[in-house]
Structure formats: structure tokens, C-alpha cells
Design a protein around this motif. Structure first.
Motif, short mmCIF file in Angstrom:
data_model
loop_
_atom_site.label_atom_id
_atom_site.label_comp_id
_atom_site.label_asym_id
_atom_site.label_seq_id
_atom_site.Cartn_x
_atom_site.Cartn_y
_atom_site.Cartn_z
N UNK A 1 0.84 -1.21 0.00
CA UNK A 1 0.00 0.00 0.00
C UNK A 1 0.87 1.25 0.00
N UNK A 2 1.96 1.23 0.77
CA UNK A 2 2.84 2.40 0.84
C UNK A 2 3.42 2.76 -0.51
N UNK A 3 3.99 1.78 -1.20
CA UNK A 3 4.56 2.05 -2.53
C UNK A 3 3.47 2.43 -3.53
N UNK A 4 2.27 1.86 -3.36
CA UNK A 4 1.18 2.17 -4.29
C UNK A 4 0.76 3.63 -4.19
N UNK A 5 0.76 4.16 -2.97
CA UNK A 5 0.36 5.56 -2.80
C UNK A 5 1.51 6.52 -3.07
N UNK A 6 2.72 6.16 -2.68
CA UNK A 6 3.85 7.07 -2.83
C UNK A 6 4.37 7.13 -4.26
N UNK A 7 4.25 6.02 -4.98
CA UNK A 7 4.92 5.91 -6.28
C UNK A 7 4.00 6.12 -7.48
N UNK A 8 2.74 6.46 -7.25
CA UNK A 8 1.87 6.79 -8.37
C UNK A 8 1.05 5.64 -8.90
N UNK A 9 0.93 4.54 -8.15
CA UNK A 9 0.11 3.42 -8.61
C UNK A 9 -1.37 3.73 -8.38
N UNK A 10 -1.71 4.13 -7.17
CA UNK A 10 -3.10 4.46 -6.85
C UNK A 10 -3.42 5.92 -7.14
N UNK A 11 -2.43 6.79 -7.00
CA UNK A 11 -2.62 8.22 -7.22
C UNK A 11 -1.70 8.65 -8.36
N UNK A 12 -2.22 9.34 -9.38
CA UNK A 12 -1.36 9.76 -10.49
C UNK A 12 -0.18 10.60 -10.02
N UNK A 13 0.95 10.44 -10.68
CA UNK A 13 2.17 11.15 -10.29
C UNK A 13 2.00 12.66 -10.35
N UNK A 14 1.21 13.15 -11.33
CA UNK A 14 1.07 14.59 -11.47
C UNK A 14 0.33 15.22 -10.30
N UNK A 15 -0.36 14.40 -9.52
CA UNK A 15 -1.08 14.91 -8.35
C UNK A 15 -0.17 14.96 -7.13
N UNK A 16 0.84 14.11 -7.09
CA UNK A 16 1.74 14.02 -5.94
C UNK A 16 2.67 15.22 -5.88
N UNK A 17 3.03 15.59 -4.66
CA UNK A 17 3.93 16.74 -4.47
C UNK A 17 5.36 16.36 -4.81
N UNK A 18 6.19 17.38 -4.98
CA UNK A 18 7.60 17.14 -5.31
C UNK A 18 8.32 16.42 -4.18
N UNK A 19 7.94 16.70 -2.93
CA UNK A 19 8.58 16.04 -1.78
C UNK A 19 8.26 14.55 -1.77
N UNK A 20 7.01 14.22 -2.05
CA UNK A 20 6.62 12.81 -2.08
C UNK A 20 7.36 12.08 -3.20
N UNK A 21 7.43 12.70 -4.37
CA UNK A 21 8.13 12.08 -5.49
C UNK A 21 9.63 11.95 -5.22
N UNK A 22 10.18 12.92 -4.47
CA UNK A 22 11.61 12.84 -4.14
C UNK A 22 11.88 11.62 -3.26
N UNK A 23 10.97 11.32 -2.35
CA UNK A 23 11.11 10.11 -1.52
C UNK A 23 10.86 8.86 -2.35
N UNK A 24 9.87 8.93 -3.25
CA UNK A 24 9.49 7.77 -4.05
C UNK A 24 10.62 7.31 -4.97
N UNK A 25 11.53 8.21 -5.33
CA UNK A 25 12.64 7.85 -6.22
C UNK A 25 13.51 6.74 -5.64
N UNK A 26 13.46 6.57 -4.33
CA UNK A 26 14.26 5.53 -3.68
C UNK A 26 13.53 4.20 -3.63
N UNK A 27 12.36 4.12 -4.27
CA UNK A 27 11.57 2.89 -4.29
C UNK A 27 11.46 2.39 -5.74
#
Length: 394
Positions: A304-330
Motif C-alpha cells: 500500500x505504501x509504494x502504491x500511494x507514494x509511487x503513483x500506482x493508486x494516485x497519479x504522479x502529477x497529483x503528488x507533491x515534489x517532496x513525495x516524489x523525491x522520496x518515491x525515487x528511492x523505491x
């Protein structure tokens, strides 16, 4: 290959748990695919509206008749509590009040403050009714300005606003000739969640069982070298994950007949590499021998964590830059990013897609190396001897 065969036997008993995730995923995919293949026709939604006519003139009644052509007019008691209850329990969507003096002010061209209303919140029905009433009164006022009488202006306005246009809802896939439709992109978009949940439910549980202290000590006393034992564990896990991945790919091919054409091959390769990453993660986590409740928690957090942080459940364009910066490590971030480029959600760039695939493969290699290191430190013969000495001293 005794360890490999033993793993497959244990996995067969755990298979129903994984099949629950797969079956639910497939059923939802079939429903979505069937719904998207039907002709999409635009239909105006009818609202349940109650009207309180304080003016009670031919002009106000003409307005009620006009509203009733495209909506359902309900009659309820003109009592504030009754109206609020009806709105709250969704018996009506909107309560309209035609204020006294409506006909006189409309004839004079004054279209301000002609109506009152009751509604629960600013929803679709409020916007729709506001637009409808505004178009009606504005049209009447326009015809009055042209020199027509009030009756003629009302008739002309109703005729103009009653014109219907047939609308077909068309979907355009950005992939163009890529043969990678929006629905198919969505199928691959949610595949990581299913892979993680299904694989962890089976592989991690089996590996934890195989890593049981008594079983591990007995294995280390046998002629099987720790490196061979670890290799067979990887092989057993890989066979199961490969079977799950192939099942999902075959189902995807059935749902989309053009799967093996165009950019869809990139999506297939992307999902295969991610399945290898999931295998590596499951073997790595099981090396720490977590308890079953802890393992279930880890499974939920990762899936669930990777699904929400990495754009699986929520489109990447909706996610903030900080969230995407963390997601890059996944690894799931790079999977989704590649999938978005393949589907033209982001501009397609072959070199960028390959870069994402290589980064995913890098995660798999890193996890495999870490697993070998952990198992060498924890399960080597020297570690067992050290443990035995400590027990002897105590």
C-alpha cells in the motif's frame, strides 16, 4: 535440489491466499474492460426538484413546465424542516423558490434575485440549476430587448433552450499507434500492487518457514553449502513469481488482443523486471525471520505504501515534489514512470524508458547482494558454532 522441491511443496499449500488477490484483480480488470468497450452515450441526468411558486402567474408556471421537461418535479410540504429532511435524505436534490413579483420583474428585464433555494451544499445540482435558471432568464431578457412581448420571449427562449444535440463520448488514447490503450496501461499500472501482495503472502511465508532455526541447523549440518541453499531459495521463489507473472500476462493478452504489438512489449518487459525486484525483496525480508504478524504488517506497508507514494493508486502529477523525491528511492516509482511514458501519459522517450528499466534491475541486483551478505552472516556454519558455544557456556 532438495530445498527447491521442498519450497514448491510448501508453496502449493499457500497458493489459495495469493489466488484471492489475483482473482479480484482479474475480475475488476474484466469489468473495466467490458465497460470501456461499450458505446459511450452522453445522457443528461434528471434531478428531483421541488418548486414553491410564490408568484403563481402564467409566467412562473411556464418556468415550472420548462424545468419539468428535463427534470422530475416532486411535491412536498412547504415547511422548512420538511424541505431540509427531504434534501438530507436525498428525496429531492434541489428546492427552488420562485419569489413573488417574478413575472413583473422579468417583464421589466430585471433578472436579479428572482429565485430562492434550499440545498445541502454546493454540489452538482446547485450548479446545474443555477446555470439553467440563468440561461432561461437571460434568454427571455434578450428576446424582450429584441422587441418581443413577454409571452413571445418566453416561448422563443424555451424553444431555443430545448434544442438537443446528440453527443457521443469518444476516448482518444494518447499512445496513438502504440497499441497500448488507456485500459491496458491501467492494467499494468496496478500490477505491482498485486505482485507485491500475492508474492509476499506466499513467498515470504514459505521462506520464513524454511528459515526456521531447527530446519536451518539441520540443513547446515548436511552436505548442502550455504551458497547452494540460498541459490535454491532464490530459484524456488523465482519459479513461483514467474508463474504468477505469466498468469497475469496471459490474462492481459486475453483482455487486449494487441498486447504483443507496439510499445506493449516495453510494458511486458517492465512488469517482468519488477517481478524480479519483488522476488528479491521477498527473499531479503525473509532473511530476517520476521514473525507472521510482523510479516503481514510489512506486506501491507510495502504494497500500500509504494502504491500511494509511487503513483500506482494516485497519479504522479497529483503528488507533491517532496513525495516524489522520496518515491525515487523505491523501485515502484521507476516502474510507474516507465509505464507512464509507454502509455504517453508522459512524453515517450525510448532511452528514458530503458533507463527506468535498468534502475529497477539495479534494485534487484542490490537486494540480491544484500541477501547473500545477510545470509552469510546469519546462517553460516561459524554463526551456528558461535551460538552453540554461547549455549554451552551458559
Amino acid at each position: 535440489m532438495q530445498v527447491f522441491k521442498a519450497m514448491l511443496k510448501v508453496m502449493r499449500k499457500r497458493l489459495p491466499s495469493a489466488m484471492i488477490y489475483i482473482i479480484v484483480f482479474v475480475v475488476i480488470s474484466i469489468i473495466v474492460t467490458n465497460a470501456s468497450t461499450k458505446d459511450n452515450k452522453f445522457e443528461v441526468t434528471k434531478l428531483d426538484i421541488c418548486v414553491f411558486d410564490e408568484d403563481d402567474t402564467p409566467e412562473s408556471r411556464a418556468l415550472i413546465d420548462f424545468i419539468g421537461k428535463s427534470n422530475d418535479i416532486d411535491e412536498i410540504e412547504n415547511d422548512r424542516d420538511t424541505i431540509i429532511d427531504s434534501l438530507y435524505y436525498k428525496r429531492v436534490n434541489y428546492a427552488l423558490i420562485i419569489k413573488k413579483g417574478y413575472a413583473e420583474r422579468l417583464a421589466a428585464g430585471d433578472t436579479a434575485d428572482l429565485f430562492g433555494s434550499y440545498h445541502i451544499d454546493e454540489n452538482y445540482s446547485v450548479v446545474y440549476m443555477g446555470q439553467l435558471l440563468n440561461e432561461y432568464t437571460t434568454s427571455v431578457k434578450a428576446y424582450l430587448t429584441m422587441g418581443r412581448t413577454l409571452d413571445e420571449a418566453i416561448s422563443s427562449a424555451e424553444e431555443a433552450l430545448s434544442q438537443n444535440t446528440e453527443v457521443d463520448m469518444l476516448r482518444v488514447d494518447k499512445g496513438g499507434s502504440s497499441h497500448f490503450s488507456v485500459d491496458f496501461a491501467g492494467y499494468f499500472q496496478y500490477m505491482p500492487y498485486i505482485l507485491i501482495a500475492a508474492v509476499f503472502t506466499v513467498v515470504c511465508q514459505v521462506l520464513v518457514t524454511m528459515n526456521n532455526k531447527d530446519i536451518r541447523y539441520r540443513t547446515n549440518c548436511s552436505c548442502i553449502a550455504p551458497s547452494k541453499y540460498t541459490f535454491q531459495m532464490f530459484m524456488g521463489s523465482a519459479v513461483f513469481v514467474l508463474a504468477v507473472w505469466l498468469l497475469l500476462i496471459v490474462i492481459g493478452a486475453i483482455l487486449n488482443k494487441e498486447m504483443y504489438t507496439g510499445r506493449a512489449w516495453y510494458a511486458v518487459l517492465n512488469s517482468f523486471i519488477f517481478s524480479v525486484v519483488v522476488t528479491a525483496i521477498s527473499v531479503f525480508i525473509s532473511s530476517f525471520e520476521p514473525k507472521e504478524n510482523v510479516l503481514n504488517l510489512i506486506t501491507q506497508v510495502l504494497s500500500i505504501g509504494m502504491s500511494f507514494l509511487c503513483g500506482i493508486f494516485i497519479p504522479m502529477e497529483v503528488l507533491s515534489d517532496r513525495v516524489l523525491a522520496v518515491a525515487r528511492f523505491l523501485p515502484a516509482y521507476w516502474y510507474v514512470r516507465a509505464n507512464n511514458m509507454i502509455a504517453d501519459i508522459e512524453p515517450f522517450n525510448r532511452s528514458s524508458v530503458i533507463q527506468c528499466l535498468l534502475i529497477e534491475a539495479g534494485f534487484a541486483v542490490m537486494l540480491i547482494l544484500l541477501t547473500l551478505l545477510v545470509r552469510k552472516l546469519k546462517y553460516s556454519g561459524s554463526a551456528i558454532v558461535t551460538t552453540a558455544k554461547k549455549v554451552a557456556v551458559n
